[in-house]
Design a protein around this motif. Structure first.
Motif, PDB file in Angstrom:
ATOM      1  N   GLN A   6     -12.225  11.796  -5.303  1.00 29.07           N
ATOM      2  CA  GLN A   6     -11.229  12.625  -5.978  1.00 29.07           C
ATOM      3  C   GLN A   6      -9.829  12.492  -5.405  1.00 29.07           C
ATOM      4  O   GLN A   6      -8.864  12.882  -6.041  1.00 29.07           O
ATOM      5  N   GLY A   7      -9.710  11.932  -4.207  1.00 25.72           N
ATOM      6  CA  GLY A   7      -8.396  11.743  -3.603  1.00 25.72           C
ATOM      7  C   GLY A   7      -7.864  10.337  -3.743  1.00 25.72           C
ATOM      8  O   GLY A   7      -6.867   9.972  -3.123  1.00 25.72           O
ATOM      9  N   SER A   8      -8.496   9.517  -4.568  1.00 21.71           N
ATOM     10  CA  SER A   8      -8.103   8.111  -4.710  1.00 21.71           C
ATOM     11  C   SER A   8      -6.702   7.966  -5.278  1.00 21.71           C
ATOM     12  O   SER A   8      -6.244   8.765  -6.086  1.00 21.71           O
ATOM     13  N   PHE A   9      -6.056   6.904  -4.834  1.00 25.96           N
ATOM     14  CA  PHE A   9      -4.759   6.533  -5.385  1.00 25.96           C
ATOM     15  C   PHE A   9      -4.620   5.026  -5.342  1.00 25.96           C
ATOM     16  O   PHE A   9      -5.342   4.335  -4.632  1.00 25.96           O
ATOM     17  N   ILE A  10      -3.687   4.512  -6.119  1.00 25.52           N
ATOM     18  CA  ILE A  10      -3.432   3.082  -6.180  1.00 25.52           C
ATOM     19  C   ILE A  10      -1.988   2.832  -5.775  1.00 25.52           C
ATOM     20  O   ILE A  10      -1.102   3.645  -6.077  1.00 25.52           O
ATOM     21  N   VAL A  11      -1.764   1.729  -5.064  1.00 24.30           N
ATOM     22  CA  VAL A  11      -0.417   1.313  -4.708  1.00 24.30           C
ATOM     23  C   VAL A  11      -0.169  -0.018  -5.415  1.00 24.30           C
ATOM     24  O   VAL A  11      -0.944  -0.963  -5.265  1.00 24.30           O
ATOM     25  N   LEU A  12       0.885  -0.054  -6.214  1.00 26.93           N
ATOM     26  CA  LEU A  12       1.262  -1.250  -6.960  1.00 26.93           C
ATOM     27  C   LEU A  12       2.624  -1.711  -6.485  1.00 26.93           C
ATOM     28  O   LEU A  12       3.564  -0.910  -6.401  1.00 26.93           O
ATOM     29  N   ASP A  13       2.746  -2.988  -6.163  1.00 27.87           N
ATOM     30  CA  ASP A  13       4.034  -3.594  -5.819  1.00 27.87           C
ATOM     31  C   ASP A  13       4.307  -4.689  -6.833  1.00 27.87           C
ATOM     32  O   ASP A  13       3.532  -5.650  -6.956  1.00 27.87           O
ATOM     33  N   TRP A  14       5.417  -4.531  -7.569  1.00 30.06           N
ATOM     34  CA  TRP A  14       5.737  -5.440  -8.664  1.00 30.06           C
ATOM     35  C   TRP A  14       7.251  -5.503  -8.822  1.00 30.06           C
ATOM     36  O   TRP A  14       7.909  -4.463  -8.916  1.00 30.06           O
ATOM     37  N   LYS A  15       7.771  -6.713  -8.839  1.00 30.81           N
ATOM     38  CA  LYS A  15       9.221  -6.909  -8.919  1.00 30.81           C
ATOM     39  C   LYS A  15       9.876  -6.079  -7.813  1.00 30.81           C
ATOM     40  O   LYS A  15       9.531  -6.216  -6.659  1.00 30.81           O
ATOM     41  N   ASP A  16      10.794  -5.190  -8.166  1.00 32.09           N
ATOM     42  CA  ASP A  16      11.434  -4.324  -7.172  1.00 32.09           C
ATOM     43  C   ASP A  16      10.889  -2.903  -7.238  1.00 32.09           C
ATOM     44  O   ASP A  16      11.528  -1.957  -6.805  1.00 32.09           O
ATOM     45  N   VAL A  17       9.660  -2.761  -7.779  1.00 31.37           N
ATOM     46  CA  VAL A  17       9.045  -1.450  -7.965  1.00 31.37           C
ATOM     47  C   VAL A  17       7.825  -1.312  -7.057  1.00 31.37           C
ATOM     48  O   VAL A  17       6.972  -2.188  -7.030  1.00 31.37           O
ATOM     49  N   SER A  18       7.776  -0.224  -6.294  1.00 30.79           N
ATOM     50  CA  SER A  18       6.585   0.138  -5.524  1.00 30.79           C
ATOM     51  C   SER A  18       6.120   1.496  -6.031  1.00 30.79           C
ATOM     52  O   SER A  18       6.883   2.456  -6.026  1.00 30.79           O
TER      53      SER A  18
END
Length: 116
Positions: A50-62
Motif C-alpha cells: 500500500q505504500g508503493s511508489f514509482i520514480v520516473l526519470d525522463w527528459k528533464d522530468v523526475s
C-alpha cells in the motif's frame, strides 16, 4: 475462469522493466515499497504494498508517483501524471505501458512508450 481473471493473473505475474523509450527519449523506472519505511526495491508487481511508489526519470522530468488503487489495473498517479501497466480501454500493455500527462487546460497528452 473468465478472460478478465486470466488477464489480471498474467498482469500480476509480470516483472516491470527498468527502462523504456517514451516519445523517442529514454525513461527509467524504479518501483519501491514503503509501507514500513524501508524503501524496498520492487522487481515483481505481485509484491506491491500500500505504500508503493514509482520514480520516473525522463527528459528533464523526475517524477515520484504514489500507487493508485484503481480497480483492475496497476497504476501510479499524482492526478497530473499517470503510469499504468494496464489501460482498461486498450488492454494489457507490459511492453508499452500507458504514460499520460494532464495539462493545465485539462487536455490529456499520451506519451508513447516502448521497450528498447
Amino acid at each position: 475462469m473468465n478472460i478478465f481473471s486470466l488477464l489480471l493473473s498474467f498482469l500480476i505475474s509480470i516483472t516491470p522493466s527498468e527502462s523504456f523509450y517514451c516519445d523517442g527519449d529514454p525513461l527509467t523506472v524504479v518501483i519501491r515499497n514503503n509501507l514500513n519505511g524501508d524503501f524496498e526495491l520492487v522487481t515483481d508487481l505481485e509484491k506491491l504494498d500500500q505504500g508503493s511508489f514509482i520514480v520516473l526519470d525522463w527528459k528533464d522530468v523526475s517524477l515520484m508517483l504514489p500507487i493508485s488503487f484503481q480497480k483492475n489495473e496497476i497504476s501510479f498517479t499524482d492526478k497530473k501524471w499517470l503510469w499504468s501497466y494496464q489501460d482498461n480501454e486498450r488492454g494489457l500493455h507490459q511492453d508499452s505501458p500507458r504514460f499520460a500527462q494532464r495539462l493545465p487546460s485539462g487536455e490529456v497528452v499520451e506519451h508513447e512508450c516502448k521497450l528498447p
